[in-house]
Design a protein around this motif. Sequence first.
Motif, PDB file in Angstrom:
ATOM      1  N   GLU A  16      40.678  31.278  48.735  1.00 13.30           N
ATOM      2  CA  GLU A  16      39.770  32.428  48.737  1.00 13.30           C
ATOM      3  C   GLU A  16      40.488  33.768  48.864  1.00 13.30           C
ATOM      4  OE1 GLU A  16      36.101  32.450  50.875  1.00 13.30           O
ATOM      5  OE2 GLU A  16      36.048  30.283  51.020  1.00 13.30           O
ATOM      6  N   SER A  17      41.649  33.773  49.509  1.00 13.30           N
ATOM      7  CA  SER A  17      42.327  35.044  49.746  1.00 13.30           C
ATOM      8  C   SER A  17      43.092  35.549  48.530  1.00 13.30           C
ATOM      9  CB  SER A  17      43.289  34.912  50.928  1.00 13.30           C
ATOM     10  OG  SER A  17      44.254  33.911  50.646  1.00 13.30           O
ATOM     11  N   SER A  18      43.313  34.710  47.546  1.00 11.63           N
ATOM     12  CA  SER A  18      44.104  35.107  46.380  1.00 11.63           C
ATOM     13  C   SER A  18      43.281  34.977  45.105  1.00 11.63           C
ATOM     14  CB  SER A  18      45.368  34.240  46.288  1.00 11.63           C
ATOM     15  OG  SER A  18      46.063  34.541  45.105  1.00 11.63           O
ATOM     16  N   ILE A  19      42.805  36.088  44.594  1.00 16.66           N
ATOM     17  CA  ILE A  19      41.961  36.066  43.398  1.00 16.66           C
ATOM     18  C   ILE A  19      42.733  35.583  42.188  1.00 16.66           C
ATOM     19  CG2 ILE A  19      42.422  38.499  42.878  1.00 16.66           C
ATOM     20  CD1 ILE A  19      39.145  36.547  42.257  1.00 16.66           C
ATOM     21  N   LYS A  20      44.021  35.869  42.116  1.00 14.07           N
ATOM     22  CA  LYS A  20      44.824  35.444  40.961  1.00 14.07           C
ATOM     23  C   LYS A  20      44.925  33.922  40.899  1.00 14.07           C
ATOM     24  CE  LYS A  20      45.751  39.500  39.327  1.00 14.07           C
ATOM     25  NZ  LYS A  20      45.111  39.925  38.061  1.00 14.07           N
ATOM     26  N   ILE A  21      45.113  33.300  42.067  1.00 19.90           N
ATOM     27  CA  ILE A  21      45.185  31.832  42.104  1.00 19.90           C
ATOM     28  C   ILE A  21      43.844  31.241  41.702  1.00 19.90           C
ATOM     29  CG2 ILE A  21      45.407  29.831  43.624  1.00 19.90           C
ATOM     30  CD1 ILE A  21      47.483  31.403  45.222  1.00 19.90           C
ATOM     31  N   VAL A  22      42.785  31.811  42.250  1.00 21.40           N
ATOM     32  CA  VAL A  22      41.440  31.310  41.962  1.00 21.40           C
ATOM     33  C   VAL A  22      41.143  31.400  40.469  1.00 21.40           C
ATOM     34  CG1 VAL A  22      38.971  31.635  42.364  1.00 21.40           C
ATOM     35  CG2 VAL A  22      40.575  31.914  44.244  1.00 21.40           C
ATOM     36  N   VAL A  26      40.093  28.295  38.086  1.00 24.64           N
ATOM     37  CA  VAL A  26      38.855  28.281  37.290  1.00 24.64           C
ATOM     38  C   VAL A  26      39.180  28.030  35.821  1.00 24.64           C
ATOM     39  CG1 VAL A  26      36.971  29.733  36.421  1.00 24.64           C
ATOM     40  CG2 VAL A  26      37.495  29.691  38.867  1.00 24.64           C
ATOM     41  N   LYS A  27      40.251  28.637  35.337  1.00 28.70           N
ATOM     42  CA  LYS A  27      40.651  28.433  33.933  1.00 28.70           C
ATOM     43  C   LYS A  27      40.979  26.963  33.670  1.00 28.70           C
ATOM     44  CE  LYS A  27      43.063  31.647  31.984  1.00 28.70           C
ATOM     45  NZ  LYS A  27      42.112  32.054  30.929  1.00 28.70           N
ATOM     46  N   ILE A  28      41.697  26.344  34.612  1.00 33.72           N
ATOM     47  CA  ILE A  28      42.041  24.928  34.472  1.00 33.72           C
ATOM     48  C   ILE A  28      40.777  24.073  34.474  1.00 33.72           C
ATOM     49  CG2 ILE A  28      43.150  22.970  35.617  1.00 33.72           C
ATOM     50  CD1 ILE A  28      45.259  25.022  36.660  1.00 33.72           C
ATOM     51  N   LEU A  29      39.869  24.354  35.405  1.00 32.78           N
ATOM     52  CA  LEU A  29      38.625  23.587  35.494  1.00 32.78           C
ATOM     53  C   LEU A  29      37.781  23.759  34.240  1.00 32.78           C
ATOM     54  CD1 LEU A  29      37.621  24.239  39.219  1.00 32.78           C
ATOM     55  CD2 LEU A  29      38.291  22.052  38.213  1.00 32.78           C
ATOM     56  N   ASP A  30      37.767  24.959  33.694  1.00 31.15           N
ATOM     57  CA  ASP A  30      37.003  25.218  32.473  1.00 31.15           C
ATOM     58  C   ASP A  30      37.522  24.358  31.320  1.00 31.15           C
ATOM     59  OD1 ASP A  30      35.039  26.704  30.892  1.00 31.15           O
ATOM     60  OD2 ASP A  30      36.749  27.710  29.984  1.00 31.15           O
ATOM     61  N   LEU A  31      38.845  24.185  31.260  1.00 28.90           N
ATOM     62  CA  LEU A  31      39.446  23.360  30.215  1.00 28.90           C
ATOM     63  C   LEU A  31      39.226  21.864  30.462  1.00 28.90           C
ATOM     64  CD1 LEU A  31      42.852  25.265  29.878  1.00 28.90           C
ATOM     65  CD2 LEU A  31      40.959  25.289  28.245  1.00 28.90           C
ATOM     66  N   GLY A  58      36.811  38.875  39.929  1.00 25.95           N
ATOM     67  CA  GLY A  58      37.638  38.399  38.820  1.00 25.95           C
ATOM     68  C   GLY A  58      37.513  39.254  37.574  1.00 25.95           C
ATOM     69  N   ASN A  59      38.402  39.018  36.608  1.00 28.76           N
ATOM     70  CA  ASN A  59      38.310  39.736  35.339  1.00 28.76           C
ATOM     71  C   ASN A  59      37.207  39.122  34.473  1.00 28.76           C
ATOM     72  OD1 ASN A  59      39.393  37.480  33.847  1.00 28.76           O
ATOM     73  ND2 ASN A  59      41.444  38.095  34.525  1.00 28.76           N
ATOM     74  N   SER A  60      36.915  39.730  33.353  1.00 32.42           N
ATOM     75  CA  SER A  60      35.785  39.303  32.518  1.00 32.42           C
ATOM     76  C   SER A  60      35.927  37.864  32.039  1.00 32.42           C
ATOM     77  CB  SER A  60      35.643  40.229  31.306  1.00 32.42           C
ATOM     78  OG  SER A  60      35.269  41.521  31.715  1.00 32.42           O
ATOM     79  N   ASP A  61      37.127  37.497  31.582  1.00 30.83           N
ATOM     80  CA  ASP A  61      37.327  36.132  31.093  1.00 30.83           C
ATOM     81  C   ASP A  61      37.096  35.111  32.207  1.00 30.83           C
ATOM     82  OD1 ASP A  61      37.877  36.941  28.524  1.00 30.83           O
ATOM     83  OD2 ASP A  61      40.057  36.901  28.777  1.00 30.83           O
ATOM     84  N   SER A  62      37.588  35.418  33.403  1.00 30.47           N
ATOM     85  CA  SER A  62      37.415  34.506  34.532  1.00 30.47           C
ATOM     86  C   SER A  62      35.942  34.400  34.922  1.00 30.47           C
ATOM     87  CB  SER A  62      38.222  34.990  35.747  1.00 30.47           C
ATOM     88  OG  SER A  62      39.604  34.954  35.466  1.00 30.47           O
ATOM     89  N   GLN A  63      35.230  35.494  34.836  1.00 35.68           N
ATOM     90  CA  GLN A  63      33.801  35.469  35.155  1.00 35.68           C
ATOM     91  C   GLN A  63      33.033  34.596  34.165  1.00 35.68           C
ATOM     92  OE1 GLN A  63      32.850  39.637  35.209  1.00 35.68           O
ATOM     93  NE2 GLN A  63      33.485  39.905  37.332  1.00 35.68           N
ATOM     94  N   ILE A  64      33.367  34.712  32.889  1.00 29.14           N
ATOM     95  CA  ILE A  64      32.714  33.882  31.863  1.00 29.14           C
ATOM     96  C   ILE A  64      33.015  32.403  32.106  1.00 29.14           C
ATOM     97  CG2 ILE A  64      32.683  33.314  29.390  1.00 29.14           C
ATOM     98  CD1 ILE A  64      33.346  36.345  28.927  1.00 29.14           C
ATOM     99  N   LEU A  97      24.167  40.667  34.155  1.00 27.91           N
ATOM    100  CA  LEU A  97      23.383  40.985  32.963  1.00 27.91           C
ATOM    101  C   LEU A  97      23.458  42.465  32.602  1.00 27.91           C
ATOM    102  CD1 LEU A  97      20.214  38.803  33.683  1.00 27.91           C
ATOM    103  CD2 LEU A  97      22.178  38.239  32.255  1.00 27.91           C
ATOM    104  N   ARG A  98      23.976  43.294  33.517  1.00 31.80           N
ATOM    105  CA  ARG A  98      24.133  44.729  33.254  1.00 31.80           C
ATOM    106  C   ARG A  98      25.543  45.087  32.798  1.00 31.80           C
ATOM    107  NH1 ARG A  98      20.091  49.025  33.736  1.00 31.80           N
ATOM    108  NH2 ARG A  98      18.261  47.971  34.595  1.00 31.80           N
ATOM    109  N   LYS A  99      26.432  44.122  32.805  1.00 35.82           N
ATOM    110  CA  LYS A  99      27.815  44.416  32.430  1.00 35.82           C
ATOM    111  C   LYS A  99      27.944  44.505  30.913  1.00 35.82           C
ATOM    112  CE  LYS A  99      29.745  42.534  36.653  1.00 35.82           C
ATOM    113  NZ  LYS A  99      30.690  41.593  37.292  1.00 35.82           N
ATOM    114  N   GLU A 100      28.858  45.318  30.457  1.00 32.41           N
ATOM    115  CA  GLU A 100      28.990  45.568  29.018  1.00 32.41           C
ATOM    116  C   GLU A 100      29.894  44.532  28.357  1.00 32.41           C
ATOM    117  OE1 GLU A 100      30.162  49.593  28.446  1.00 32.41           O
ATOM    118  OE2 GLU A 100      28.418  50.418  29.470  1.00 32.41           O
TER     119      GLU A 100
END
Length: 226
Positions: A16-22, A26-31, A58-64, A97-100
Amino acid sequence: MDEFFSKVLDLMRNAESSIKIVEQVVKILDLMLTKISDKKPLLETNCLSTILLVLQRGNSDSQIETVRLLESIAVDGESKLKIGQKEGLVAELVKSLRKENPRLIEASLSFFIAITMPKRLKTVVIQYRIIPELKYLLSQPNTTTSITEKALELLEELSTRKEGRVEIWHDSVLLGRIAETVLTVSSNATEHAVAILWTGCYLFRDQKAQEAVASSNGMTKFLLLM
């Protein structure tokens, strides 16, 4: 694969303390989604807290990827309730839903469509003021066809609850936007829009719904469809 999944879960539970690790987890789990047979461990409190962290920071890709992950683990009523009851999670997804970012918006709409099958969760989502956000999406000139279709599908789903019907039917601007999509966007959009309007105007004969449809020239389109 099971051993690797366990290691990824351990990282998620304690990162939880490291957003980059998280984000990397998430990217690995998505795959891995299609290869994970038991996704219930992802519903643990620590994992959901980590997922919330990505949505917030997180960044946009991580959020998706995170939204797709949530949709994939919402496989039954129990899992959907756990996700819906996680403090802050639904609120953060409504904010998305408000993000561009059309891809993020579309992923979030797909998630809400999947999660709102249980009646209790329809009520939860309505309480988090999602209907005004759907109205906002339908009011934007650059909203994509796919987002419009999903927004209407979600509104149709929410209109099956009394509190959802009341909020939709008593908003003349929203009803006008819904009526405007009939025969102008796509066959799917028309199907969802007509279902919402038909329920309000004919099934429940709500006067405000009838007035809004009439004032937006919606009745003409209804007659054409019939």
